[in-house]
Scaffold this motif. Sequence first.
Motif, PDB file in Angstrom:
ATOM      1  N   THR A 183      -1.833   2.718  -8.362  1.00 38.88           N
ATOM      2  CA  THR A 183      -0.489   2.636  -7.800  1.00 38.88           C
ATOM      3  C   THR A 183       0.248   3.964  -7.804  1.00 38.88           C
ATOM      4  OG1 THR A 183       0.565   2.184  -9.899  1.00 38.88           O
ATOM      5  CG2 THR A 183      -0.326   0.314  -8.759  1.00 38.88           C
ATOM      6  N   GLY A 184      -0.131   4.892  -8.667  1.00 38.29           N
ATOM      7  CA  GLY A 184       0.564   6.166  -8.719  1.00 38.29           C
ATOM      8  C   GLY A 184       1.772   6.176  -9.625  1.00 38.29           C
ATOM      9  N   GLY A 185       2.126   5.032 -10.195  1.00 37.92           N
ATOM     10  CA  GLY A 185       3.286   4.991 -11.073  1.00 37.92           C
ATOM     11  C   GLY A 185       2.886   5.269 -12.504  1.00 37.92           C
ATOM     12  N   ALA A 186       3.713   6.035 -13.216  1.00 40.75           N
ATOM     13  CA  ALA A 186       3.360   6.391 -14.589  1.00 40.75           C
ATOM     14  C   ALA A 186       3.811   5.340 -15.587  1.00 40.75           C
ATOM     15  CB  ALA A 186       3.986   7.731 -14.956  1.00 40.75           C
ATOM     16  N   ASN A 187       4.830   4.553 -15.234  1.00 44.64           N
ATOM     17  CA  ASN A 187       5.318   3.508 -16.132  1.00 44.64           C
ATOM     18  C   ASN A 187       4.516   2.237 -15.869  1.00 44.64           C
ATOM     19  OD1 ASN A 187       6.721   1.644 -17.557  1.00 44.64           O
ATOM     20  ND2 ASN A 187       8.725   2.175 -16.752  1.00 44.64           N
ATOM     21  N   LEU A 188       3.644   1.874 -16.823  1.00 42.90           N
ATOM     22  CA  LEU A 188       2.716   0.762 -16.563  1.00 42.90           C
ATOM     23  C   LEU A 188       3.449  -0.561 -16.420  1.00 42.90           C
ATOM     24  CD1 LEU A 188      -0.142   1.816 -18.941  1.00 42.90           C
ATOM     25  CD2 LEU A 188      -0.247   1.669 -16.484  1.00 42.90           C
ATOM     26  N   VAL A 189       4.596  -0.722 -17.107  1.00 41.33           N
ATOM     27  CA  VAL A 189       5.327  -1.977 -16.969  1.00 41.33           C
ATOM     28  C   VAL A 189       5.861  -2.113 -15.542  1.00 41.33           C
ATOM     29  CG1 VAL A 189       7.257  -3.300 -17.836  1.00 41.33           C
ATOM     30  CG2 VAL A 189       5.912  -1.974 -19.388  1.00 41.33           C
ATOM     31  N   ALA A 190       6.386  -1.008 -14.988  1.00 38.27           N
ATOM     32  CA  ALA A 190       6.862  -1.049 -13.602  1.00 38.27           C
ATOM     33  C   ALA A 190       5.704  -1.318 -12.651  1.00 38.27           C
ATOM     34  CB  ALA A 190       7.554   0.267 -13.249  1.00 38.27           C
TER      35      ALA A 190
ATOM     36  N   VAL B 295       3.078  -3.119 -13.294  1.00 40.29           N
ATOM     37  CA  VAL B 295       2.706  -4.535 -13.352  1.00 40.29           C
ATOM     38  C   VAL B 295       3.739  -5.385 -12.624  1.00 40.29           C
ATOM     39  CG1 VAL B 295       2.336  -6.482 -14.893  1.00 40.29           C
ATOM     40  CG2 VAL B 295       1.389  -4.288 -15.468  1.00 40.29           C
ATOM     41  N   ILE B 296       5.060  -5.135 -12.859  1.00 37.51           N
ATOM     42  CA  ILE B 296       6.028  -6.061 -12.254  1.00 37.51           C
ATOM     43  C   ILE B 296       6.226  -5.804 -10.773  1.00 37.51           C
ATOM     44  CG2 ILE B 296       7.310  -6.549 -14.364  1.00 37.51           C
ATOM     45  CD1 ILE B 296       9.493  -4.796 -13.334  1.00 37.51           C
ATOM     46  N   LEU B 297       5.970  -4.608 -10.275  1.00 35.00           N
ATOM     47  CA  LEU B 297       6.249  -4.345  -8.863  1.00 35.00           C
ATOM     48  C   LEU B 297       5.013  -4.147  -8.012  1.00 35.00           C
ATOM     49  CD1 LEU B 297       9.363  -2.078  -9.179  1.00 35.00           C
ATOM     50  CD2 LEU B 297       9.238  -4.433  -8.489  1.00 35.00           C
ATOM     51  N   ASP B 298       3.826  -4.089  -8.613  1.00 31.04           N
ATOM     52  CA  ASP B 298       2.647  -3.948  -7.776  1.00 31.04           C
ATOM     53  C   ASP B 298       1.622  -5.040  -8.065  1.00 31.04           C
ATOM     54  OD1 ASP B 298       0.189  -3.021  -6.618  1.00 31.04           O
ATOM     55  OD2 ASP B 298       1.192  -1.115  -6.308  1.00 31.04           O
ATOM     56  N   PHE B 299       1.126  -5.111  -9.309  1.00 31.43           N
ATOM     57  CA  PHE B 299       0.083  -6.100  -9.605  1.00 31.43           C
ATOM     58  C   PHE B 299       0.640  -7.516  -9.552  1.00 31.43           C
ATOM     59  CE2 PHE B 299      -1.512  -2.355 -12.056  1.00 31.43           C
ATOM     60  CZ  PHE B 299      -2.586  -2.120 -11.254  1.00 31.43           C
ATOM     61  N   ARG B 300       1.863  -7.703 -10.071  1.00 29.31           N
ATOM     62  CA  ARG B 300       2.424  -9.046 -10.153  1.00 29.31           C
ATOM     63  C   ARG B 300       3.776  -9.095  -9.443  1.00 29.31           C
ATOM     64  NH1 ARG B 300       0.821 -12.465 -14.742  1.00 29.31           N
ATOM     65  NH2 ARG B 300      -1.167 -11.682 -15.447  1.00 29.31           N
ATOM     66  N   ALA B 301       3.841  -8.572  -8.230  1.00 30.57           N
ATOM     67  CA  ALA B 301       5.139  -8.477  -7.556  1.00 30.57           C
ATOM     68  C   ALA B 301       5.665  -9.840  -7.145  1.00 30.57           C
ATOM     69  CB  ALA B 301       5.013  -7.575  -6.337  1.00 30.57           C
ATOM     70  N   LEU B 302       4.768 -10.806  -6.914  1.00 32.21           N
ATOM     71  CA  LEU B 302       5.243 -12.139  -6.518  1.00 32.21           C
ATOM     72  C   LEU B 302       6.077 -12.762  -7.630  1.00 32.21           C
ATOM     73  CD1 LEU B 302       2.405 -13.989  -4.635  1.00 32.21           C
ATOM     74  CD2 LEU B 302       4.694 -13.522  -3.870  1.00 32.21           C
ATOM     75  N   ASP B 303       5.695 -12.473  -8.883  1.00 36.38           N
ATOM     76  CA  ASP B 303       6.460 -12.943 -10.036  1.00 36.38           C
ATOM     77  C   ASP B 303       7.896 -12.425  -9.958  1.00 36.38           C
ATOM     78  OD1 ASP B 303       7.103 -13.929 -12.455  1.00 36.38           O
ATOM     79  OD2 ASP B 303       6.021 -12.441 -13.621  1.00 36.38           O
ATOM     80  N   THR B 304       8.027 -11.125  -9.611  1.00 31.23           N
ATOM     81  CA  THR B 304       9.358 -10.535  -9.512  1.00 31.23           C
ATOM     82  C   THR B 304      10.150 -11.157  -8.369  1.00 31.23           C
ATOM     83  OG1 THR B 304       8.292  -8.547 -10.269  1.00 31.23           O
ATOM     84  CG2 THR B 304      10.533  -8.335  -9.502  1.00 31.23           C
ATOM     85  N   LEU B 305       9.443 -11.491  -7.279  1.00 34.13           N
ATOM     86  CA  LEU B 305      10.138 -12.148  -6.159  1.00 34.13           C
ATOM     87  C   LEU B 305      10.689 -13.498  -6.602  1.00 34.13           C
ATOM     88  CD1 LEU B 305      10.770 -11.898  -3.154  1.00 34.13           C
ATOM     89  CD2 LEU B 305       8.677 -13.107  -2.687  1.00 34.13           C
ATOM     90  N   GLY B 306       9.891 -14.236  -7.396  1.00 37.66           N
ATOM     91  CA  GLY B 306      10.386 -15.508  -7.922  1.00 37.66           C
ATOM     92  C   GLY B 306      11.585 -15.309  -8.815  1.00 37.66           C
ATOM     93  N   GLU B 307      11.551 -14.266  -9.656  1.00 38.64           N
ATOM     94  CA  GLU B 307      12.684 -13.979 -10.537  1.00 38.64           C
ATOM     95  C   GLU B 307      13.929 -13.691  -9.714  1.00 38.64           C
ATOM     96  OE1 GLU B 307      14.171 -10.902 -10.838  1.00 38.64           O
ATOM     97  OE2 GLU B 307      15.496 -11.472 -12.483  1.00 38.64           O
ATOM     98  N   ALA B 308      13.774 -12.885  -8.657  1.00 38.20           N
ATOM     99  CA  ALA B 308      14.926 -12.554  -7.816  1.00 38.20           C
ATOM    100  C   ALA B 308      15.505 -13.817  -7.198  1.00 38.20           C
ATOM    101  CB  ALA B 308      14.504 -11.570  -6.730  1.00 38.20           C
ATOM    102  N   THR B 309      14.611 -14.763  -6.820  1.00 38.08           N
ATOM    103  CA  THR B 309      15.091 -16.018  -6.247  1.00 38.08           C
ATOM    104  C   THR B 309      15.908 -16.811  -7.251  1.00 38.08           C
ATOM    105  OG1 THR B 309      12.973 -16.014  -5.130  1.00 38.08           O
ATOM    106  CG2 THR B 309      14.333 -17.942  -4.853  1.00 38.08           C
TER     107      THR B 309
END
Lengths: 177, 112, 144
Positions: A134-141, A143-157
């Motif tokens: 992904t190119g991101g250095a923060n692994l938590v970011a 996971v939440i915005l690339d590997f498991r982004a659908l989870d974040t979409l549900g949270e936003a909902t």
Amino acid sequence: MIELYLFLAFMIIAAFIATEIKDLLAAVISLGAVGFAVAIMFILVQAPDLAIVQIVVEVVTIVIFVAVIFRTTHIDETIGKKLTGPHVFSIVSFSFFALLFLIAVINALQELPAFGNATMKVASEYIRLGLPGTGGANLVADVILDFRALDTLGEATVLFTSVIGVVALIRSVGRKK
Amino acid sequence: MIIFLSCIILFLIGLYAIVTKRNLIKIVIGFALIEYAINLLFALVGFRRGMLAPIITRVDMAHKFVDPIPQALVLTAIVIALGTTALMLTVALRIYSRYKTFDIAEIRKLKG
Amino acid sequence: MKGMSLIVRTITTVIIGFIFIYGIYITLHGHLTPGGGFAGGVIVAGALILRILVFGSEPADEKKSEIRTSIFESVGALLFIGIALAGLVIAGTFFLNFLPKGIPFNLLSAGIIPFCNIAIGIKVGAGLFSIFLALAAVKYVVKD
């Protein structure tokens, strides 16, 4: 790691005060003490992302609680009243359930890896692929915005729905006069 | 093991507030306590002794991190907790404006 | 809502800008350092809440800012969904990281992650501020 145990003992005492005290403002401040202790524990277990979010969210939570208490009342009249039948029944049933739950939890916790030795079955893959994938250095970011982004979409909902609920409930009160 | 059990005890205090308290604000406080307990349990399960926070600072650094997945799950859960707490408080405010009390036993007696 | 005393007002005038900048910094650097859209959005919402609590506000202004926050929240949500759908349109997968990855540890790297962070920051900040406006600031007194 003795400080973790100290913080947990502090949190349990503060949580008990928050549930038992008569003044609701004091209860909310005890709740805030629990929340900030959680934030400090997040730092101690190497989770700076969580610590930042927890501190700021805790401040906003207390502001909202105090806003509601200022508009209504800050005395909990139910503390110190005589125990009625349903109340006694709720206490008895809670104790029974808590006992069963503790037995089940002690059995279940045997299956977990011991504290400080997480197994990292899926996480090792995420850590290996994090920076090249992904190119991101923060692994938590990552996971939440690339590997498991659908989870974040549900949270936003969920957040969107709760905001709509709050605004709609308050509006209908205001219109009624 | 003891540290996980302490989280469970915090959870049980929150559950105690929800089940046995008769004041609506105390019930919301119980929900908030349960949320803290669960978030903390997740973060503690992902901890590894002597490892670093999951943030890469050099390209060639050794991958000795704590587990990032529980942190990612809890990060969203914290913000959701704030939203649901606000919704519960709104409902409590609405009930107070109608019945003039937070006592759920009184509210049951008044009936509309 | 009434404001606070002169001491609090003076100190808030000095620090409120720094709080805003810190929130924006946390949001923009979410893929490099701890933080991200959630933390940055809540910090920005906290700065807005601090402004209302300290300087007070008129009911008419609150009405205006309520409308503005609802617009911002919808914009944030639509941006997030738009980024997800752009992946679907361009490369055929929902939430695909379709932008170039860039050089690691640069501000413009990691593909869509910084843009997702900005969208979530707008959404969370506006959402929490509108919750605060609804619960604390809007002129509404409990009476029968």
